[in-house]
Write an enzyme that holds these catalytic residues in place. Structure first.
Site, PDB file in Angstrom:
ATOM      1  CE  LYS A   1      -4.311  -1.929   1.682  1.00  0.00           C
ATOM      2  NZ  LYS A   1      -5.382  -1.905   2.704  1.00  0.00           N
TER       3      LYS A   1
ATOM      4  NE  ARG B   1      -7.231  -9.089   0.523  1.00  0.00           N
ATOM      5  CZ  ARG B   1      -6.895  -8.314  -0.503  1.00  0.00           C
ATOM      6  NH1 ARG B   1      -5.957  -7.373  -0.345  1.00  0.00           N
ATOM      7  NH2 ARG B   1      -7.470  -8.459  -1.684  1.00  0.00           N
TER       8      ARG B   1
END
Length: 292
Positions: free
Chosen positions: A231, A269
């Site tokens: 991210k 994840r």
């Protein structure tokens, strides 16, 4: 802590025995069947490629493979439900047929139901049940584990909602309110997992604060799933910064896996399962030999 949280304090959803690689932390691998996901869009948008990739993630040690057919990157628009179904159902069916535990990454109740009917055994809803009022009753009927992600709105305008006093406490409290709401609609609290929604309606500063205080979420008694993989907030911490491609942030992602495991998270994840598995194996070996 809500009454639902108290109910769940000593319970956990079923996981695949022996999976995960680290003390109390599992790894969920990502399979994006999309042309436009932020880090790997287009790499596995064909069913055959997605299935091959999902099987590879299982071999690397993933406890779950999360299949998604709609990008949730900031600013992303929606795709028609029919197109989302076209993308994910062949992949879910094939992976399940190969014995891969599949989570369906969707905000639509109809997609969740169809995916479970094709073999998925978990629903991962990045909207926290807000995008589709039918989602909670559908999950309740399906009786599968349900990941509730903290999100204040759709991807297209999430940045405008990133306003907090104390982001850690507000995210915790908003998630617990959502738990009570979905449980009132029939969802079994013993099947609920919480995801702080790193990067969803949060600035980089908010996200770092949440990552540093995952223990606050873990203390609710609910299993916590952490999705930091590749991210944008990681860009500030890596060489090259914003110019570093998302796919080159796997080392930074592995560091967040260590932080999540040490905080007691249920799972992470990630796109790079191998890297996170190695981190968790090293952590497990260290803990096993501590004091020896």
């Amino acid at each position: 802590m809500t009454s639902a949280a108290t109910t769940l304090a000593t319970r956990r959803p079923v996981t695949r025995p022996g999976a995960g690689g680290g003390p109390g932390c599992l790894v969920m691998g990502v399979v994006n069947v999309t042309p436009d996901s932020f880090s790997d869009g287009g790499r596995h948008d064909r069913a055959a490629s997605a299935v091959e990739h999902g099987c590879s993630l299982l071999e690397q040690g993933a406890a779950w493979v999360d299949v998604g057919g709609e990008s949730t990157r900031p600013g992303a628009g929606r795709v028609p439900a029919a197109e989302e179904l076209r993308r994910v159902l062949p992949v879910v069916r094939a992976l399940s047929g190969h014995g891969v535990p599949v989570s369906i990454d969707t905000t639509r109740a109809a997609v969740a139901r169809a995916a479970v009917e094709h073999g998925a055994t978990m629903v991962n809803d990045v909207s926290g049940g807000r995008a589709d009022p039918r989602m909670a009753p559908t999950v309740a009927d399906l009786g599968v584990p349900y990941v509730l992600t903290h999100s204040r709105g759709p991807s297209r305008d999430m940045a405008a909602r990133a306003h907090y006093g104390d982001v850690v406490l507000e995210v915790r409290d908003e998630l617990l309110r959502r738990v009570d709401e979905v449980c009132a609609l029939g969802v079994d609290p013993a099947r609920v997992l919480l995801d702080p929604g790193l990067g969803f309606a949060k600035t980089a500063e908010h996200t770092w604060r949440l990552l540093g205080r995952l223990d606050v979420l873990v203390a609710t008694g609910f299993p916590v799933l952490v999705g930091a993989s590749r991210k944008g907030f990681l860009a500030a911490a890596v060489r090259g910064g914003e110019g570093r491609p998302a796919a080159d942030r796997d080392g930074a992602t592995a560091a967040t896996t260590l932080l999540a495991a040490q905080a007691g998270a249920w799972g992470v994840r990630v796109h790079d399962v191998d890297g996170s598995m190695d981190v968790l194996r090293v952590l497990r070996a260290t803990v096993a030999h501590r004091g020896g």
